[in-house]
Design an enzyme around this catalytic site. Structure first.
Site, PDB file in Angstrom:
ATOM      1  N   GLY A 350      -7.547  14.097  -1.082  1.00  0.00           N
ATOM      2  CA  GLY A 350      -8.009  13.401  -2.423  1.00  0.00           C
ATOM      3  C   GLY A 350      -9.230  13.715  -2.386  1.00  0.00           C
ATOM      4  N   MET A 352     -11.816  11.295   1.950  1.00  0.00           N
ATOM      5  CA  MET A 352     -11.387  11.288   3.056  1.00  0.00           C
ATOM      6  C   MET A 352     -12.832  10.390   3.539  1.00  0.00           C
ATOM      7  SD  MET A 352     -10.403  10.943   5.876  1.00  0.00           S
ATOM      8  CE  MET A 352     -10.754  10.433   7.813  1.00  0.00           C
ATOM      9  N   GLU A 387     -11.786   4.853  -0.986  1.00  0.00           N
ATOM     10  CA  GLU A 387     -12.451   5.105   0.356  1.00  0.00           C
ATOM     11  C   GLU A 387     -13.388   4.017   0.437  1.00  0.00           C
ATOM     12  OE1 GLU A 387     -10.906   7.652   1.461  1.00  0.00           O
ATOM     13  OE2 GLU A 387     -10.320   8.324  -0.008  1.00  0.00           O
TER      14      GLU A 387
END
Length: 970
Positions: A350, A352, A387
């Site tokens: 999805g 990183m 993230e």
């Protein structure tokens, strides 16, 4: 890293509509380049550079030794600095047809223990020999002479470049290892790879990266373990007119001539001390938008048309507030001068969390108000938050080894809701963790084939074993137990411990026990009283798999716990260091009034405070902050059901969802009768909140999977139609007879189920059409009406239209899919095409997943799952996966994170002995091929199928009778 491939609430259910009519309407919702054409790890390969140098990897056989046959690096060498120059070619080599990159690397390392062997990770790289060897070694200290390289070779199984020396490296001295190499810029979605897209009829190529967990070694030789942190000096050579990005900000860029070509050379500032898996470097001709918040440069990169269409603006607008929130939450400044985020056409996960350069799927970053639904927007907010949370927790402080991955990903999966709430405070997004994580992972953790959060370091060695850890246990159970920990410590104490933890281990590595130490220090500094230390409490949740069901008898006040198993007859349950007993925090209320929290520290106890009488009722696990299920005596169940039917709002909204989910799963485990579970849905005709409805439909989905091929299906549809009709009327009135769109975020999501014809007759469907501002003919999607559908309804409307139509409608959707310039729109169409009732179209669609020109590799496995969600496509998808497994496995790589989703997705309907035998045969037939990160999913599917067979045999008749009776009752 973001949570694998994603299926939105809407998109994830539309493919079930055909097989689960009423259910679907209620729910609002890697890789090798043709075996890399020329195997870079084949010792006989020859790859030319543009300059004509021939690179011939050695054929020297590895001497007999155990050192290079181990997957973990020895502790003899410690890297300090890397200087890496890479030149990706964005056009194919005319001689080989391959896209390649060339590179040079020097790594400066310290000798921590005397050794005459250098091991450095390398995978699918070809080296230019220097003095007959693959690398050269020099000493930093001019008075120390570096030993010569005696022999060198590539150890392919353990992925090492091995250098044997004619003498020993001196302890405490610094050395430099230099290599020149070439690799393939393949479309395998791992390491340094290429992504392709079409813009204005022209194919464009992006050189990009995905290093986690073990693919930095595919880009350059490196000590590729998270504890081997170093500083990286990155230089990129790239075509003029393209943009180069890396973790740190650009230092200088200039035009140079190399091999007769005029190219650009971009040099980046040195990075902070960091792990190899967080590295990123990208070359593209993308454009960007930017903003600066308190000195931090924030940029959103994407394809030029996407930026021009303002699809990056939502991400840009929320990134600053989320970053500021985490600075406050951690009490720690953002450690970098910039935060770049880039949307890639091809990306396996999805997103990183590369430090300073976060990569995303386009659907996870780009938002277009005219095409993207509220669910799309919600996903973007939570993934960006996830993230950004990693910038501190995971990047600044990194776990020492992958066995503690759960703490890294579990933490980000918990606080992503907090950050998203900061960006969108009106959404009440924090409550969604109950549906998206707690209930989701309960289904996996209730199996005998589950596993503890933390594994032993020695048990996680191979890359495929590491990839297997990226599962629901690490993400969702990790999030659930950390949320529970934060709740019983209080957020003030929890964040105090986080702050000192991050301060002590900044730019270093830690293990999960280090966090427990800092949280305990925070507890000691407060006046908090716990029944035991943080270590002892949390170890019961971390070091043993599963979770308890807490049973409360309100007649006697007794409280007991036992290991909850979906199949109580499961065999092969591994031993537990705590004998499957947990230290359980219990928040509870009595008849709507919250009581003093209790702890259950052993298998059972008695608490007179939990005795009740008369019409009072007791509810435990208030707001579902605990990671456990709750059962009661029959009298208390009856009083809770009565409260639901008469005054359901006395019970908190999350607990209404919990009561349904607990009851259905307790019934599947034979702890309570199935009829009792079904009775928890009878109050739904009075329910208007999204979360309890979604919980109910998630649980009834199991009934659809088990019975959508049987006579139970019809009465079940009738019952759900009866229950949902008041909800339909409620939204009809709210929207002024469907003349306006509601304001609330959850209303946007929740209104979706009120339109599909699987609940209502055609006249009811037509009533909702003013809401979507067009008159839609279910028999044919007309071009004139296609783009007038409201974004929140597109996925479900597309699915219905394709289901009702034939080849013409499917081909129309395919054309729109191929031409879609907005990723979220393409995703809705890709899901909807799996809704067709035509087996030949579904079979053809399955074949498309083998061709990356038809379906991108990043989308192949999820497309197969979409087809399997269709009751007509389920057997077709299963046959396809069995027939093509070897090809799928080798094309998508043993480390693909999506394998477990694929295996679970195509087998979740299995409930017959014949299907069980097919599944066992599939496991046996492919033992040599392997299952990579899906290995555990195969065993879980077998266990789940056995449980399904038993459940159907024991419950089918009672369930059929219940639905018939409830449908007839007024």
């Amino acid at each position: 890293m973001g949570k694998g491939f994603y299926i939105s609430k809407t998109v994830g259910i539309v493919a079930v509509i055909l097989g689960a009519g009423a259910l679907a309407a209620i729910i609002a919702l890697s890789v090798v380049y043709s075996q890399e054409k020329a195997k870079n790890n084949n010792n006989n390969n020859v790859l030319p550079t543009d300059g004509g140098t021939t690179l011939t990897p050695p054929v020297t056989p590895a001497p007999s030794s155990e050192l290079w046959d181990k997957y973990r690096l020895p502790k003899s060498l410690v890297p300090h600095y890397y200087n890496v120059t890479l030149w990706p070619r964005l056009t194919a080599d005319p001689a080989t047809g391959l896209y390649i990159f060339t590179g040079q690397s020097t790594v400066e390392f310290e000798c921590a223990e005397e050794t005459d062997v250098i091991l450095i990770h390398s995978n699918k790289l070809n080296y230019t020999r220097q003095n007959s060897h693959l690398a050269t070694l020099t000493s930093v200290n001019p008075v120390v002479t570096a030993p010569s390289v005696k022999s060198s070779w590539l150890q392919n199984v353990t992925q090492y470049l091995v250098l044997q020396l004619d003498g020993k490296l001196a302890k405490g001295e610094m050395y430099i290892l230099h290599t020149d190499f070439t690799g393939e810029l393949a479309d395998d979605l791992g390491g340094f790879y290429r992504s392709e897209y079409i813009e204005d009829g022209v194919k464009k190529v992006v050189a990009t990266t995905q290093m986690q967990p073990t693919d930095a070694r595919k880009a350059f030789p490196c000590f590729d373990e998270p504890a081997m942190k170093a500083v990286f000096y990155i230089t990129l050579i790239h075509d003029s007119g393209t943009v180069a990005l890396s973790n740190s900000e650009e230092k200088e860029s200039s035009s140079v001539t190399l091999d007769g070509l005029s190219v650009q050379k971009t040099v980046f500032h040195p990075t902070k001390k960091m792990s190899t898996y967080l590295l990123a470097f990208i070359v593209s001709d993308f454009s960007f938008i930017s903003n600066t918040i308190d000195g931090v440069l924030i940029r959103i990169f994407a394809r030029k048309p996407a930026i021009a269409a303002k699809q990056g603006e939502y991400a840009l607008n929320i990134t600053g507030p989320i970053l500021k929130f985490f600075e406050k939450y951690y009490n720690s400044s953002y450690p970098l001068p910039k935060s770049d985020q880039i949307a890639l056409p091809d990306f396996n996960a999805g997103a990183m969390e590369n430090w300073g350069l976060i990569t995303y799927r386009e659907t996870a970053l780009l938002y277009d108000e005219a095409f993207s639904s509220n669910s799309n927007k919600e996903r973007i907010a939570t993934i960006i938050s996830h993230e950004l949370a990693h910038m501190w927790f995971g990047n600044l402080v990194t776990l020492r080894w992958w066995n503690d991955l759960w703490l890294n990903e579990g933490f980000a999966s918990y606080v992503e809701y907090l950050g998203a709430h900061e960006a969108e405070p009106d959404w009440n997004v924090k409550d969604l963790i109950v549906l998206s994580d707690i209930h989701r992972v309960f289904a996996v953790d209730a199996l005998a084939s589950s596993h503890p959060l933390s594994s032993k370091e020695e048990d996680i060695q191979k890359p495929a074993q590491i990839s297997e850890l990226f599962d629901a246990i690490s993400y969702s159970k990790g999030a659930s137990v950390l949320r529970m920990l934060s709740d019983f410590l209080t957020e003030d104490v929890f964040t105090m411990g986080l702050t000192t933890y991050l301060a002590e281990f900044a730019f270093g590595n830690a293990v999960y026990k280090d966090l427990w130490n800092h949280l305990q220090m925070a507890v000691n500094a407060s006046d908090m009283q716990l029944p035991d230390t943080v270590h002892n409490i949390m170890n019961t949740w971390v070091l043993q798999m599963g979770f308890p069901v807490v049973t409360i008898n309100t007649n006697t006040g007794s409280i007991a716990q036992q290991h909850f198993l979906l199949d109580p007859d499961s065999e092969g349950i591994p031993p537990s260091p705590f004998k499957y007993t947990w230290i359980v925090p219990i928040k509870w209320m009595k008849t709507g009034v919250e009581q003093t929290p209790q702890w259950l520290e052993k298998e059972s106890t008695t608490n007179d405070a939990m005795k009740i009488s008369g019409s009072d009722w007791l509810l435990a696990n208030l707001n579902v902050v605990g990671y456990y299920r709750v059962n009661y005596d029959q009298g208390n169940w009856d009083r809770l059901l009565n409260c639901l039917s008469t005054s359901h709002q006395l019970i908190p909204v999350l607990n209404r969802a919990q009561l349904v989910d607990d009851a259905f799963n307790l019934a599947r485990a034979k702890i309570i009768p199935t009829v009792l579970a079904l009775n928890t849905t009878k109050y739904l005709n009075n329910e208007r909140d999204y979360i309890p409805w979604q919980s109910s439909m998630n649980n009834l989905e199991f009934f659809y999977l088990m019975f959508d091929r049987s006579e139970v299906y019809g009465p079940m549809q009738d019952y759900l139609r009866k229950q949902v009709t008041p909800l339909f009327e409620y939204y009809k009135n709210m929207t002024g007879n469907w003349s306006k769109v509601p304001d609330g975020h959850m209303d946007h999501v929740h209104i979706i189920p009120s339109s599909p014809k699987f609940y209502f007759n055609d006249s009811m469907v037509i009533q909702v059409q003013p809401y979507v501002h067009h008159l839609w003919n279910i028999k044919l999607l007309k071009m004139s009406s296609f783009f007038s559908i409201h974004p929140n309804l597109r996925a479900i409307m597309y699915c219905n239209a394709i289901a009702a139509g034939g080849a013409e409608e499917w081909e129309f959707a395919w054309l729109q899919f191929k031409n879609a310039s907005i990723a979220t729109e393409a995703e809705k169409l890709r899901s909807a095409m799996a809704c067709t009732k035509q087996p030949w179209l579904l079979n053809r669609y399955l074949e498309y997943t083998l061709d990356p020109n038809m379906i991108r590799k990043q989308d192949a496995t999820s497309t197969i799952v979409y087809i399997a969600n269709n009751v007509i496509g389920q057997s077709l998808a299963w046959d396809f996966v069995r027939a093509q497994w070897s090809y799928i496995f080798h094309q998508y790589g043993g480390g693909s994170f999506s394998f477990s989703n694929l295996i679970n997705g195509v087998t979740k309907r299995f409930s017959t002995e014949f299907e069980l035998q097919q599944l066992k045969q599939f496991k046996a037939d492919n033992a040599q091929v392997g299952f990579g990160s899906g290995t555990l999913a195969v065993d879980q599917s077998i266990e789940r199928t056995i449980a399904n067979i038993k459940w159907v045999a024991e419950n089918k008749e009672n369930v059929l009778d219940w639905f018939k009776a409830e449908t007839k009752s007024k």
